[in-house]
Design a protein around this motif. Structure first.
Motif, PDB file in Angstrom:
ATOM      1  N   ASP A 196      17.811  -0.145   7.173  1.00 24.29           N
ATOM      2  CA  ASP A 196      18.189  -0.563   5.817  1.00 24.29           C
ATOM      3  C   ASP A 196      17.135  -1.505   5.226  1.00 24.29           C
ATOM      4  N   LEU A 197      16.663  -2.419   6.051  1.00 21.95           N
ATOM      5  CA  LEU A 197      15.652  -3.371   5.609  1.00 21.95           C
ATOM      6  C   LEU A 197      14.379  -2.655   5.170  1.00 21.95           C
ATOM      7  N   LEU A 198      13.890  -1.741   5.993  1.00 21.98           N
ATOM      8  CA  LEU A 198      12.653  -1.026   5.656  1.00 21.98           C
ATOM      9  C   LEU A 198      12.854  -0.144   4.422  1.00 21.98           C
ATOM     10  N   SER A 199      14.051   0.420   4.294  1.00 23.07           N
ATOM     11  CA  SER A 199      14.344   1.226   3.109  1.00 23.07           C
ATOM     12  C   SER A 199      14.357   0.358   1.850  1.00 23.07           C
ATOM     13  N   SER A 200      14.961  -0.826   1.956  1.00 25.24           N
ATOM     14  CA  SER A 200      14.989  -1.750   0.811  1.00 25.24           C
ATOM     15  C   SER A 200      13.585  -2.166   0.403  1.00 25.24           C
ATOM     16  N   LEU A 201      12.750  -2.446   1.403  1.00 29.96           N
ATOM     17  CA  LEU A 201      11.367  -2.835   1.120  1.00 29.96           C
ATOM     18  C   LEU A 201      10.608  -1.718   0.410  1.00 29.96           C
TER      19      LEU A 201
END
Length: 361
Positions: free
Chosen positions: A346-351
């Motif tokens: 989720d974090l990498l997708s948000s970034l």
């Protein structure tokens, strides 16, 4: 005297389980250090995902670094290290004053490596070298597959926060890895006094997992019972002949840390895992809302008993309800590792989304 100071005076460190650039820019973390006796900080992928995705405080850096070609994990670690260096500098006076016993920040290796010892060690080594501050713990999950990475990291002098521990046995395995790493240093005539570690036991997830499986008389008691048994194991280790020999060579104790101390049950006290986990030579790392609640209306219960108190009795009652604690502990560790992977993705997708939007403008 503030409740937070009372805990500090009982030789329990209070760490914050949160970080954000907003908190740093607005002086909130410094306030917590000055007013609430906060002496350290932990982070994880979920914390950074919330901090980055829900604010604009990272936008300038994301745009700048994405123009330089940084993306994915490389971009995340650049942002996280910048934040944690600032936090580490705030804690530096505490680190110096306590000779490294306190004043730490923590950064987790990629959760994708939870079952890959060699690459976990290599990543821990890389992050330790890149950070350029002495008071950074690298978080490595205490899965059986990662234990060799923990031992090797300690042998190399890399400070390690062993995370995702759920049972006394998990703790003992982490302690064993730490002591083996120290003993390897002795064999190579390397010093011990500059090597540090903590072992993080997750507490509230026990009660969340059993909340609807027991009656009100047992509700929210299992996590504290597990903590009591783990505290007994911790004291047994520190009083063992093996540890005493290491201590004579100036080894630092691997401190026991209470993690996952935010109350999950809305019917329970919002300071349940603070007032009931008071113990000297331990650390309680708490979410921001738990810290503020404790500072506002904190109560300090009895100090944890050295012998585990009524832990076995409580656990036996859960067994009578069909809850197999050993099996549940393994499941919780597995689910914890999976949840961190989900948060990581989720974090990498948000970034990626944020960088794309920023470049579009």
């Amino acid at each position: 005297m503030k409740p937070t100071q009372k805990l500090h005076d009982l030789r329990q460190s209070l760490w914050l389980d949160n970080i954000s650039r907003e908190m740093l820019d607005k002086g909130v973390l410094k306030k917590y250090i000055d007013e609430y006796s906060i002496t350290g900080l932990t982070s994880n992928p979920t914390i950074f995902d919330h901090a980055i995705a829900r604010s604009h405080f990272y936008d300038h850096s994301i745009l700048e670094y994405s123009h330089k070609g940084l993306e994915g994990e490389e971009l995340f670690f650049q942002l996280a290290i910048e934040d944690l260096r600032r936090a580490a500098d705030l804690f530096s006076p505490i680190y110096e004053r306590t000779f490294g016993k306190d004043g730490w920040v923590s950064l987790e290796v990629s959760p994708l490596l939870a079952y890959d010892a060699q690459n976990t060690f290599l990543e821990a080594q890389r992050l330790h070298q890149v950070f350029q501050r002495p008071n950074l713990f690298i978080k490595i999950p205490g899965t059986k597959e990662s234990l060799p990475a923990i031992e090797k990291s300690i042998f190399q002098g890399i400070p390690i926060n062993v995370t995702l521990l759920f049972t006394p046995q998990h703790y003992l395995e982490a302690a064993e890895a730490y002591m083996r790493g120290l003993e390897r240093r002795i064999a190579e005539r390397l010093p011990l006094e500059n090597v540090f570690s903590v072992a993080s036991l997750f507490v509230s997830r026990w009660d969340k997992a059993t909340m609807n499986r027991v009656g009100d008389s047992l509700r929210n008691q299992l996590g504290i019972a597990i903590a009591k048994k783990t505290y007994k194991a911790y004291r047994d280790v520190l009083e063992s002949d093996r540890w005493k020999q290491l201590a004579q060579k100036k080894a630092n104790a691997q401190l026991l840390l209470w993690a996952s101390t935010g109350t999950k049950d809305p019917q329970a006290s919002d300071i349940l895992y603070v007032k009931n986990l008071v113990a000297p030579d331990t650390i309680n790392t708490m979410p921001e809302e738990t810290l503020l609640a404790f500072a506002d209306h904190g109560q300090i219960g009895e100090v944890l008993p050295r012998d585990g108190g009524n832990a076995d009795e409580i656990i036996a009652q859960y067994h009578q309800q069909g809850i197999r604690v050993d099996e549940l502990g393994q499941l919780l560790q597995k689910e914890g590792a999976e949840s961190f992977v989900n948060s990581w993705n989720d974090l990498l997708s948000s970034l990626k989304k944020k960088a794309s939007l920023l470049r579009a403008f």
